[in-house]
Design a protein around this motif. Structure first.
Motif, PDB file in Angstrom:
ATOM      1  N   VAL A   1       0.841  -1.196   0.000  1.00 49.98           N
ATOM      2  CA  VAL A   1       0.000   0.000   0.000  1.00 49.98           C
ATOM      3  C   VAL A   1       0.880   1.252   0.000  1.00 49.98           C
ATOM      4  CG1 VAL A   1      -1.845   1.240   1.166  1.00 49.98           C
ATOM      5  CG2 VAL A   1      -1.833  -1.243   1.196  1.00 49.98           C
ATOM      6  N   ALA A   2       1.991   1.201   0.744  1.00 46.70           N
ATOM      7  CA  ALA A   2       2.920   2.340   0.787  1.00 46.70           C
ATOM      8  C   ALA A   2       3.484   2.634  -0.599  1.00 46.70           C
ATOM      9  CB  ALA A   2       4.047   2.061   1.776  1.00 46.70           C
ATOM     10  N   ALA A   3       3.774   1.563  -1.364  1.00 41.46           N
ATOM     11  CA  ALA A   3       4.294   1.755  -2.721  1.00 41.46           C
ATOM     12  C   ALA A   3       3.252   2.428  -3.611  1.00 41.46           C
ATOM     13  CB  ALA A   3       4.723   0.414  -3.318  1.00 41.46           C
ATOM     14  N   VAL A   4       1.982   2.043  -3.429  1.00 42.50           N
ATOM     15  CA  VAL A   4       0.893   2.687  -4.181  1.00 42.50           C
ATOM     16  C   VAL A   4       0.843   4.175  -3.835  1.00 42.50           C
ATOM     17  CG1 VAL A   4      -1.599   2.750  -4.566  1.00 42.50           C
ATOM     18  CG2 VAL A   4      -0.458   0.556  -4.275  1.00 42.50           C
ATOM     19  N   ILE A   5       0.941   4.491  -2.536  1.00 38.32           N
ATOM     20  CA  ILE A   5       0.901   5.883  -2.069  1.00 38.32           C
ATOM     21  C   ILE A   5       2.043   6.689  -2.686  1.00 38.32           C
ATOM     22  CG2 ILE A   5       1.138   7.381  -0.040  1.00 38.32           C
ATOM     23  CD1 ILE A   5      -0.142   5.072   1.602  1.00 38.32           C
ATOM     24  N   ALA A   6       3.252   6.106  -2.617  1.00 36.71           N
ATOM     25  CA  ALA A   6       4.438   6.806  -3.141  1.00 36.71           C
ATOM     26  C   ALA A   6       4.274   7.097  -4.628  1.00 36.71           C
ATOM     27  CB  ALA A   6       5.690   5.971  -2.905  1.00 36.71           C
ATOM     28  N   LYS A   7       3.733   6.133  -5.373  1.00 34.10           N
ATOM     29  CA  LYS A   7       3.545   6.346  -6.814  1.00 34.10           C
ATOM     30  C   LYS A   7       2.526   7.446  -7.088  1.00 34.10           C
ATOM     31  CE  LYS A   7       3.489   3.239  -9.966  1.00 34.10           C
ATOM     32  NZ  LYS A   7       3.040   2.029 -10.707  1.00 34.10           N
ATOM     33  N   LEU A   8       1.463   7.499  -6.284  1.00 34.17           N
ATOM     34  CA  LEU A   8       0.449   8.542  -6.474  1.00 34.17           C
ATOM     35  C   LEU A   8       1.036   9.930  -6.206  1.00 34.17           C
ATOM     36  CD1 LEU A   8      -2.700   6.900  -4.804  1.00 34.17           C
ATOM     37  CD2 LEU A   8      -2.366   7.378  -7.229  1.00 34.17           C
ATOM     38  N   ILE A   9       2.000   9.992  -5.263  1.00 30.51           N
ATOM     39  CA  ILE A   9       2.600  11.291  -4.923  1.00 30.51           C
ATOM     40  C   ILE A   9       3.694  11.677  -5.927  1.00 30.51           C
ATOM     41  CG2 ILE A   9       3.950  12.553  -3.176  1.00 30.51           C
ATOM     42  CD1 ILE A   9       2.552  10.708  -1.065  1.00 30.51           C
ATOM     43  N   VAL A  10       4.558  10.726  -6.258  1.00 31.85           N
ATOM     44  CA  VAL A  10       5.729  11.046  -7.078  1.00 31.85           C
ATOM     45  C   VAL A  10       5.416  11.020  -8.581  1.00 31.85           C
ATOM     46  CG1 VAL A  10       8.127  10.394  -7.581  1.00 31.85           C
ATOM     47  CG2 VAL A  10       7.243  10.182  -5.259  1.00 31.85           C
ATOM     48  N   TYR A  11       4.541  10.100  -9.008  1.00 28.97           N
ATOM     49  CA  TYR A  11       4.196   9.993 -10.435  1.00 28.97           C
ATOM     50  C   TYR A  11       2.689  10.164 -10.634  1.00 28.97           C
ATOM     51  CZ  TYR A  11       8.656   7.519  -9.979  1.00 28.97           C
ATOM     52  OH  TYR A  11       9.926   7.162  -9.644  1.00 28.97           O
ATOM     53  N   PRO A  12       2.135  11.350 -10.348  1.00 27.09           N
ATOM     54  CA  PRO A  12       0.685  11.509 -10.465  1.00 27.09           C
ATOM     55  C   PRO A  12       0.248  11.580 -11.927  1.00 27.09           C
ATOM     56  CG  PRO A  12       1.684  13.605  -9.962  1.00 27.09           C
ATOM     57  CD  PRO A  12       2.803  12.607  -9.999  1.00 27.09           C
ATOM     58  N   THR A  13      -1.041  11.309 -12.173  1.00 28.49           N
ATOM     59  CA  THR A  13      -1.604  11.491 -13.500  1.00 28.49           C
ATOM     60  C   THR A  13      -2.595  12.640 -13.425  1.00 28.49           C
ATOM     61  OG1 THR A  13      -3.196   9.791 -12.912  1.00 28.49           O
ATOM     62  CG2 THR A  13      -1.341   9.099 -14.271  1.00 28.49           C
ATOM     63  N   GLY A  14      -3.104  13.061 -14.567  1.00 25.21           N
ATOM     64  CA  GLY A  14      -4.141  14.097 -14.596  1.00 25.21           C
ATOM     65  C   GLY A  14      -3.628  15.483 -14.254  1.00 25.21           C
ATOM     66  N   GLU A  15      -4.479  16.226 -13.534  1.00 26.66           N
ATOM     67  CA  GLU A  15      -4.198  17.647 -13.272  1.00 26.66           C
ATOM     68  C   GLU A  15      -2.901  17.878 -12.495  1.00 26.66           C
ATOM     69  OE1 GLU A  15      -6.139  19.555 -14.702  1.00 26.66           O
ATOM     70  OE2 GLU A  15      -8.139  18.643 -14.819  1.00 26.66           O
ATOM     71  N   LEU A  16      -2.513  16.912 -11.689  1.00 26.62           N
ATOM     72  CA  LEU A  16      -1.331  17.096 -10.833  1.00 26.62           C
ATOM     73  C   LEU A  16      -0.023  16.859 -11.580  1.00 26.62           C
ATOM     74  CD1 LEU A  16      -1.886  15.578  -7.272  1.00 26.62           C
ATOM     75  CD2 LEU A  16      -1.356  17.934  -7.862  1.00 26.62           C
ATOM     76  N   GLU A  17      -0.124  16.262 -12.772  1.00 26.82           N
ATOM     77  CA  GLU A  17       1.064  15.835 -13.508  1.00 26.82           C
ATOM     78  C   GLU A  17       2.048  16.983 -13.750  1.00 26.82           C
ATOM     79  OE1 GLU A  17      -0.186  13.510 -16.824  1.00 26.82           O
ATOM     80  OE2 GLU A  17       1.826  12.714 -17.196  1.00 26.82           O
ATOM     81  N   THR A  18       1.507  18.191 -13.955  1.00 26.36           N
ATOM     82  CA  THR A  18       2.369  19.324 -14.292  1.00 26.36           C
ATOM     83  C   THR A  18       2.888  20.062 -13.053  1.00 26.36           C
ATOM     84  OG1 THR A  18       0.330  20.577 -14.564  1.00 26.36           O
ATOM     85  CG2 THR A  18       1.396  19.786 -16.573  1.00 26.36           C
ATOM     86  N   SER A  19       2.403  19.702 -11.853  1.00 24.46           N
ATOM     87  CA  SER A  19       2.855  20.387 -10.639  1.00 24.46           C
ATOM     88  C   SER A  19       4.258  19.910 -10.264  1.00 24.46           C
ATOM     89  CB  SER A  19       1.883  20.111  -9.491  1.00 24.46           C
ATOM     90  OG  SER A  19       1.905  18.747  -9.147  1.00 24.46           O
ATOM     91  N   PRO A  20       5.060  20.806  -9.643  1.00 22.68           N
ATOM     92  CA  PRO A  20       6.429  20.390  -9.280  1.00 22.68           C
ATOM     93  C   PRO A  20       6.439  19.354  -8.150  1.00 22.68           C
ATOM     94  CG  PRO A  20       5.968  22.607  -8.478  1.00 22.68           C
ATOM     95  CD  PRO A  20       4.798  22.206  -9.323  1.00 22.68           C
ATOM     96  N   LEU A  21       7.416  18.445  -8.225  1.00 18.46           N
ATOM     97  CA  LEU A  21       7.529  17.377  -7.217  1.00 18.46           C
ATOM     98  C   LEU A  21       7.728  17.952  -5.820  1.00 18.46           C
ATOM     99  CD1 LEU A  21       7.855  14.341  -6.473  1.00 18.46           C
ATOM    100  CD2 LEU A  21      10.285  14.573  -7.006  1.00 18.46           C
ATOM    101  N   TRP A  22       8.538  19.024  -5.712  1.00  9.55           N
ATOM    102  CA  TRP A  22       8.832  19.589  -4.380  1.00  9.55           C
ATOM    103  C   TRP A  22       7.564  20.104  -3.702  1.00  9.55           C
ATOM    104  CZ3 TRP A  22       7.306  24.566  -3.712  1.00  9.55           C
ATOM    105  CH2 TRP A  22       7.284  25.414  -4.821  1.00  9.55           C
ATOM    106  N   LEU A  23       6.603  20.576  -4.508  1.00  9.37           N
ATOM    107  CA  LEU A  23       5.345  21.061  -3.921  1.00  9.37           C
ATOM    108  C   LEU A  23       4.561  19.901  -3.309  1.00  9.37           C
ATOM    109  CD1 LEU A  23       3.173  23.224  -3.404  1.00  9.37           C
ATOM    110  CD2 LEU A  23       2.290  22.764  -5.685  1.00  9.37           C
TER     111      LEU A  23
END
Lengths: 113, 248
Positions: A52-74
């Motif tokens: 589950v932690a790996a799923v969470i990390a992927k959602l944060i670090v490699y998002p899809t959709g509207e978040l894709e263009t936001s900077p990782l540091w944010l």
């Protein structure tokens, strides 16, 4: 209905429904009999949580959709602010979530992403 | 005998309704917002709404659904998808095994527990483990059923409605709803953890999820779970045994 039209539902039923419910059924059958304190159970817990932690990390670090263009540091920064609020308010889940979401929304507005 | 059965029936109905009222609790509302985010995600990637509602009802657990949609999008075959989803759901077994002794009475039939177990996911589990012991034992199964079945059905309807509304949301709302899912999972795991190894696995799992995505993206979650989880278990065990050894 043709097989082609039904296929997504068969796919969801087998790879989704059956794949999750077998563990729920095994959980019922294990019920009282399973030794909650055994080392095997500890390993099962660790693997389950890490998945589950790996799923969470992927959602944060490699998002899809509207978040894709936001900077990782944010995104990572918003998580850090949320974690700080979570612990500052004695592990209050709502405080942590509100702080993380607030930080993200503020960052997105300021950056105009 | 008959009078007793009637009273039991009334008690069950009462506790079922009390459980239903849990729909307005904080964890349930956070979960519903996460499902609006899930609806936004599926609408974005183009999964038909009928399929989204179907999987909400039959899979129920949100992490399993996110993985399922991921495998559907990547065109994975049935076996690969099954393995990825089933591995993410192993945790259901200890969760259900821990919940069953909390809510059952001696006369609770096993078939009823098998049916009700379908409605176990992180939110219903946390809710029941926290509150079931305030309910008299004879009412607990009804209480859990009332809460978890209502929560599941409400979210099936919710994704069906939200799917069409999210397209009209400003992009920033969609972005925030998408982010709510990982934030909610992260905090839920922390607050519901009953064993130290959970914290180790959470930390190592987060790092190895990213690591394995860079090395082997098609098996990242599977590898992070098995290798990361085993490392966390071995590390915590080593630390625990050393603490025990150092004890006077």
């Amino acid at each position: 209905m043709t097989v082609d039209a039904l296929w997504p539902y068969i796919f969801i039923a087998v790879a989704g429904w059956l794949a999750t419910d077998i563990w729920r059924w095994l959980g019922v059958l294990a019920g009282n009999r399973i030794d909650e304190n055994s080392e095997t159970m500890n390993w099962v817990r660790a693997v389950a949580t890490a998945l589950v932690a790996a799923v969470i990390a992927k959602l944060i670090v490699y998002p899809t959709g509207e978040l894709e263009t936001s900077p990782l540091w944010l995104r990572v920064g918003a998580i850090a602010i949320g974690a700080a609020a979570f612990f500052a308010f004695r592990r209050n889940q709502l405080a942590g979530i509100a702080a993380a979401m607030g930080a993200l929304a503020f960052g997105l507005l300021v950056l105009g992403v | 005998m008959e009078a007793e059965a009637t009273i039991d029936g009334q008690t069950s109905r009462y506790w079922f309704v009390q459980g239903m009222r849990g729909l307005w609790s904080v964890p349930a509302i956070i979960l519903m917002l996460s499902f609006v985010g899930f609806a936004a995600f599926t609408a974005e990637v183009g999964v038909p709404v009928e399929q989204v509602m179907f999987m909400t009802g039959v899979v129920w657990a949100l992490p399993a659904k996110v993985i399922l949609v991921g495998t559907m999008l990547s065109g994975a075959n049935l076996l690969t998808a099954f393995i990825a989803v089933t591995l993410s759901s192993v945790r259901m077994m200890p969760m259900v095994a821990a919940l069953v002794p909390e809510i059952r009475t001696r006369s609770t039939p096993t078939w009823l527990l098998l049916v009700l177990s379908h409605f176990v996911a992180i939110t219903a589990w946390v809710f029941a483990m926290e509150r079931a012991h305030h309910v008299p034992r004879s009412g607990r199964v009804a209480y859990f059923a009332g809460f978890s079945i209502t929560l599941t059905l409400a979210n099936v309807l919710l994704v069906g409605i939200a799917y069409f509304l999210v397209a009209q949301f400003p992009p920033i709302v969609g972005a925030c709803l998408f982010f709510l899912t990982p934030v909610y999972f992260l905090s839920s795991i922390w607050v519901s953890a009953r064993h130290r190894v959970i914290y180790w696995a959470l930390g190592i799992g987060l790092v190895s999820g990213v690591l394995f995505h860079e090395v082997a993206p098609e098996f990242d979650i599977l590898l992070a779970g098995v290798i990361g989880g085993t490392l966390a278990w071995a590390g915590e065990r080593h630390w625990r045994l050393r603490q025990a050894g150092n004890a006077p």
